[in-house]
Structures are given as structure tokens and as C-alpha cells.
Design an enzyme around this catalytic site. Sequence first.
Site, PDB file in Angstrom:
ATOM      1  N   HIS A  97       0.834  -1.209   0.000  1.00 25.12           N
ATOM      2  CA  HIS A  97       0.000   0.000   0.000  1.00 25.12           C
ATOM      3  C   HIS A  97       0.869   1.259   0.000  1.00 25.12           C
ATOM      4  O   HIS A  97       0.693   2.143  -0.842  1.00 25.12           O
ATOM      5  CB  HIS A  97      -0.937   0.006   1.204  1.00 25.12           C
ATOM      6  CG  HIS A  97      -1.822   1.221   1.241  1.00 25.12           C
ATOM      7  ND1 HIS A  97      -3.040   1.276   0.598  1.00 25.12           N
ATOM      8  CD2 HIS A  97      -1.650   2.432   1.822  1.00 25.12           C
ATOM      9  CE1 HIS A  97      -3.571   2.475   0.767  1.00 25.12           C
ATOM     10  NE2 HIS A  97      -2.747   3.198   1.515  1.00 25.12           N
ATOM     11  N   GLU A  98       1.799   1.336   0.947  1.00 29.51           N
ATOM     12  CA  GLU A  98       2.605   2.556   1.052  1.00 29.51           C
ATOM     13  C   GLU A  98       3.514   2.732  -0.161  1.00 29.51           C
ATOM     14  O   GLU A  98       3.714   3.847  -0.643  1.00 29.51           O
ATOM     15  CB  GLU A  98       3.434   2.525   2.343  1.00 29.51           C
ATOM     16  CG  GLU A  98       2.614   2.406   3.619  1.00 29.51           C
ATOM     17  CD  GLU A  98       1.532   3.456   3.744  1.00 29.51           C
ATOM     18  OE1 GLU A  98       1.679   4.565   3.184  1.00 29.51           O
ATOM     19  OE2 GLU A  98       0.524   3.183   4.410  1.00 29.51           O
TER      20      GLU A  98
ATOM     21  N   HIS B 146       1.854   4.350  -3.143  1.00 27.33           N
ATOM     22  CA  HIS B 146       1.705   5.802  -3.095  1.00 27.33           C
ATOM     23  C   HIS B 146       2.791   6.503  -3.913  1.00 27.33           C
ATOM     24  O   HIS B 146       2.647   7.690  -4.235  1.00 27.33           O
ATOM     25  CB  HIS B 146       1.761   6.300  -1.654  1.00 27.33           C
ATOM     26  CG  HIS B 146       0.447   6.217  -0.940  1.00 27.33           C
ATOM     27  ND1 HIS B 146      -0.664   6.913  -1.357  1.00 27.33           N
ATOM     28  CD2 HIS B 146       0.071   5.536   0.170  1.00 27.33           C
ATOM     29  CE1 HIS B 146      -1.665   6.666  -0.521  1.00 27.33           C
ATOM     30  NE2 HIS B 146      -1.252   5.836   0.394  1.00 27.33           N
TER      31      HIS B 146
ATOM     32  N   GLU C  31      -5.571   7.887  -1.987  1.00 27.70           N
ATOM     33  CA  GLU C  31      -5.743   6.641  -1.221  1.00 27.70           C
ATOM     34  C   GLU C  31      -6.534   5.600  -2.002  1.00 27.70           C
ATOM     35  O   GLU C  31      -6.257   4.401  -1.912  1.00 27.70           O
ATOM     36  CB  GLU C  31      -6.433   6.943   0.107  1.00 27.70           C
ATOM     37  CG  GLU C  31      -5.637   7.816   1.058  1.00 27.70           C
ATOM     38  CD  GLU C  31      -4.366   7.148   1.583  1.00 27.70           C
ATOM     39  OE1 GLU C  31      -4.132   5.956   1.282  1.00 27.70           O
ATOM     40  OE2 GLU C  31      -3.611   7.823   2.298  1.00 27.70           O
TER      41      GLU C  31
ATOM     42  N   TYR D 224     -10.633   5.642   0.977  1.00 25.83           N
ATOM     43  CA  TYR D 224      -9.931   4.419   0.602  1.00 25.83           C
ATOM     44  C   TYR D 224     -10.837   3.476  -0.204  1.00 25.83           C
ATOM     45  O   TYR D 224     -10.500   3.073  -1.319  1.00 25.83           O
ATOM     46  CB  TYR D 224      -9.435   3.682   1.839  1.00 25.83           C
ATOM     47  CG  TYR D 224      -8.321   4.357   2.584  1.00 25.83           C
ATOM     48  CD1 TYR D 224      -7.014   3.878   2.507  1.00 25.83           C
ATOM     49  CD2 TYR D 224      -8.558   5.464   3.400  1.00 25.83           C
ATOM     50  CE1 TYR D 224      -5.979   4.483   3.205  1.00 25.83           C
ATOM     51  CE2 TYR D 224      -7.530   6.085   4.100  1.00 25.83           C
ATOM     52  CZ  TYR D 224      -6.248   5.598   3.997  1.00 25.83           C
ATOM     53  OH  TYR D 224      -5.230   6.202   4.681  1.00 25.83           O
TER      54      TYR D 224
END
Length: 613
Positions: A353-354, A357, A376, A438
Site C-alpha cells: 500500500h505505502e 503511493h 488513497e 480508501y
Amino acid sequence: MRKSFIILFAFVISQFQAQQNAYYQQAAQYKMDIDVNAEKFTYKGNQTLNYSNNSPDELNVVYFHLYWNAFKPNSMMDQRVAGQGKNGDSRLQKDGISRLASIPKNEEGAQNIHWIKQNGKELKYEIQETVMKVYLNEAIKPNSKTTFTMEWDAVIPQQIRRSGRNNKEGVDMTMTQWYPKIAEYDYDGWATFDYVGREFHSPFADFDVTIKINKDYVLGAGGTLLNPKEVKGYDASAKVKADKNIATWKWTAKNMLDFAWAADKDYSVESFDVPQGPKVYFVYLKNDKTKAWGEAKPYITKYFQIMNSKFGKYAYPSYAFIQGGDGGMEYGMCTMILGEAKSLEDLMGLMVHEGSHSWYQQILATNEPTRPWMDEGFTSYAESLVMHELFPPKDNRPNAFVEKIDAYRKIVKKGIEEPAVWLGDHHDNGTAYSFATYVKGELYLVQLGYIVGEENLAKIMIEYFNEWNMKHPTDRDFLHIAQKISGMDLKWFHHYWINTIKTIDYGIKDVQYGDKSTTVTLVNNSQVPMPIDFSVVTSDNKLINYHIPLNMTHTWKTKDAFGEFTTLKYWPWTQKEYTLTIPYSKSQLSVLGIDFSKRMADVNPEDNFVEVK
């Protein structure tokens, strides 16, 4: 002669207006010298900032963010957390009481500005909570540059949210949003949202950062380390250079939104190369609780390969996963994450996920405070897609988004949903913010794939990256590409899904069996119109697919990854019911229903299927 002059004048004016409305973005170059007092958790900073005004506007003031001013009692962040109570961010409160209210005086965040100058002349400024307004002696003309110099000192705050000292896993310093950072200026004006807990926005910048700190510390950062042989942790042959027990770290980074770093005496640094890039660094506290990091390396390699293929090539030379912070938060060329994980899959979920980004926050740098769902939500979409490939589920779910659609249905039934169009910090309920940003942001792409076809969606994502990487796109820019590639009018979908909390709810109202055919009546039970994929399974186990277009798109999808189909007459959006006749009798049918692919976010799917008995 007069007519020719009028035509020429009109042409000149139109060209001038076109130029005035052309896309532009500001640029910055930071040069920082930082002296850290690790024992007292303070530092002194000196900064030169070369700023380019690429806009058509003359700027008489500029704004800087001073994010650490939020970490103290009675700050706006404290007030916001107290006002939301148990409905707010659980990391910022305990039992409904703001954690910021009890920060000791010596652990309050502070960025104390000593002075700021423009081209050598001192400027007046005022501190407005987490924003510094600076009055210029010289206006910055369109398409010109100016230089700011600044000196300040700072207190590293108690670790409450993202930044700070002594996080719960024992990391000494998480240095994020830690320097006076110039705000973004664009067509919408200055992006000067106060920091009360959510996201950030800033212009792309180059960074030249020198950090002096106790020689026993190891640093992890989003950037390129220029002197690995003179500091601890990065080169086995290094001879740490220290002056009075102080080592100097030199970092550089190009074309990023921010520069973040972390420091701890016990960090281990491991690195490996992904074929065709980037170089990946793991900077973490190596112990029994972080053993999943060692297992993660081949998965991270595959992760970057998948992302590069599906969403565009990662733009920077390296990426660092750094243990720190209070959960997971993305920055330029790095992320700060909690490192202790129950399993490899849990750790990978956070890393994926990170890391994603880097595409949907850094490279495609949307304004997060105003459009958090684009950041997000698109990141969550990539996460679900990649995790589905890295860790294939044991069940036979038809797509990677089944769980997210189920989660969306549950939040709708709770009645606390809020529109995704709301500003990130202005959601009244923390859970509602998470789902609007999200989940609904992710399902925006899932629904889009259902409408235009998965092949078209894949083309849209790549074209979006190719056209807008290293820029600041908006939802209008994305929608323009989606409409261009699909040939469809999609403004209606965008409006319903982002600006409202109206829902999708189709069902099978009636089935009438004939000798040689079956007539099915479908009904739209809710407010959001959609095209419909309708399928049947025959008694000899053949799958037959039909597509019922929605008239508002005006162009229909011709293929989809979930199978071939026959296109039927369109369904006008004003019409509540739709009847179709299929050339199969009751004895020839086993199952019939809406959306066998389970991509459509129908809030009541129970009436979507009929088992023929």
C-alpha cells in the site's frame, strides 16, 4: 480592412487566453544544513530555497507549512480530535480523549523561525497555527525566480501521528514534514490547509540535505546517500568520519514532493536491486518481531515489477522501507511503517500500500487534502490487485475486490457514509472518511472497469501515468482520459460516485418461462443507473453473457476480461424496469443473474440471482 483587424484581434485574444489557461506548476530547490542534538531531541536548521513562479500570476505573499506546530495542547489538531471524540482517528485519541492534550511541555512540537529573507532582505511574517504567511518585499513576477533564506530551530515532538520521537516500536526519530515547506500554488490558489491530521500537498522540488548527528546513529531516508563510506550502516568498508563525535550525512533527491528521514542507533540496513530498477533499502530494527522483513525481499521485487508493468515505470533510482512512525505513511522515495508484523502477508500488505503511493501521491501528485480519494483510493486499487497476485486467495473469488465491495455494503447499511468529494480533514466521522477515501476511491476504478471493460481500464491507467507523471492532475484530468479512451460519456458516473452517497441496487423482478424462451424483468431499485452484465448458466453448464448498455454512455463496451457477450438494446436511465427475452426454456437453464463477475457495487445483491429448479 476593419473586418480583418477584428478577426486578427479575436485570434490574438483567444491565443492569449489559451496561454493563460495552460497548465503550469511551480518548482523549488532546497539546500538544508541541519544540526541535530539527539540527546535533547532538538535540531537547528538553515535553509536556502530557490523558488520558481511558473504561473501567470504575480505573487506578493508566499506561505510555508510548519506542520510540527500541531503537536501541542490546544492546537487545531488537538481541538479537532477532542471535538470528534471516539468518531475521530483512533491513533490521535485514547478512550475518546485527545492524546495531544497531555503532551509534556518539553515534548511539544515546535518550529521556531528566527528569520526569513528574500534575496538577502529580511521579510515580515506571521505564524497562523501550522501555516506561516510571508509578506514579500519584492513581488515574484510571472515566470521568474527568487531566493529565500531562513534559519530556525525545532523541537522533535512526542510521537503521536507520523512524526516524532520514540515511536512505540522503539525508533528514536521519525523526521517527516519536519522543515518549513513552501506551499503549493496553482490555478486554485495557495494550498494552505491547516494540519489537523490528514494529508499533505506541495510543489515538486529538488533537495540537497546535510544532516549532522551523533556518529552512532544510522539514518534511513528517501533520497540518494552521497557519502556511504563516511557514515554508519551502508558500507561494510566504511570508516565513519566524526568531528567531536558528530557524523555528517549528505543526501540528495530530485523532483520530489518532500524529503523524509528517520534515525536510530540500532537500525540495520539491507539493500537489493529490482531488475530494471529501483534499488530497494530496508532500514529497520532487526529482531524476532521483524523477521518477516527478511522473507519480504522476493515479494517486493515482484511487487515493483507488477507495478511497473500495470501502472507505469517507477521514476526514481531507489526506494526505502523505513521502520518508524505510527502505522504507514508515504513520502518521496520512502515510506515510514511499523515494522512488527504477525505474518509476511500482513507486512507485505502495508509495504504494498505505502509503496504504491509512489505512483498515486508522488509521481501523480494530486492534491491530497482536496481529493484524498484519488490518492488513497487509486493506491488501494493497486494494492488489492498486486496482493491478489502475490498471495492468491484459496477460495474461487471472481476478482480481487470482492472483500472491498462487501465492506462498502456494510458501511452503507450502517448509515454513516459521507461523500468522497468532501475535503479530507472535514469528514465528521473517521470511519466514514476511511470508506469515502480508501474504499469508495478504490471502487471508483472497479466500477469504471465494469462500465468500460477491463482492457480499456488498463489502457486508461497507463495513459493517465504517461500524460500526468511528475505533474498535479485532478479528477477532471483523469476523467478526460477515461472518456477519450473508452469513447463513453462518464460524467454521470463520476458525479454519482464521488459527489453523492446514492447507491446501486438492481434486481430480478420477474422470470417467465416459455416453451422456447424465457422472459426476465430487471428493476433498478435505487438511484444510481448502471449498464448491466446479465448471464445465464445452461443445464449443460455453458456460460452465456449479455450486456445491457446504459443510454447515458452513448457508446458501449465491446469486450471485457470476464468473457464474450451479446449486446442488447440500451436501458434508458429514466426507466425503472427492463425486459429481455433469451432463447432458452426452463429445462435448459440452471442459473441466471446480474453481474456474475461480482464487480458491481450493488448494495443488495441477494435479488441478483435466480437458481432455476
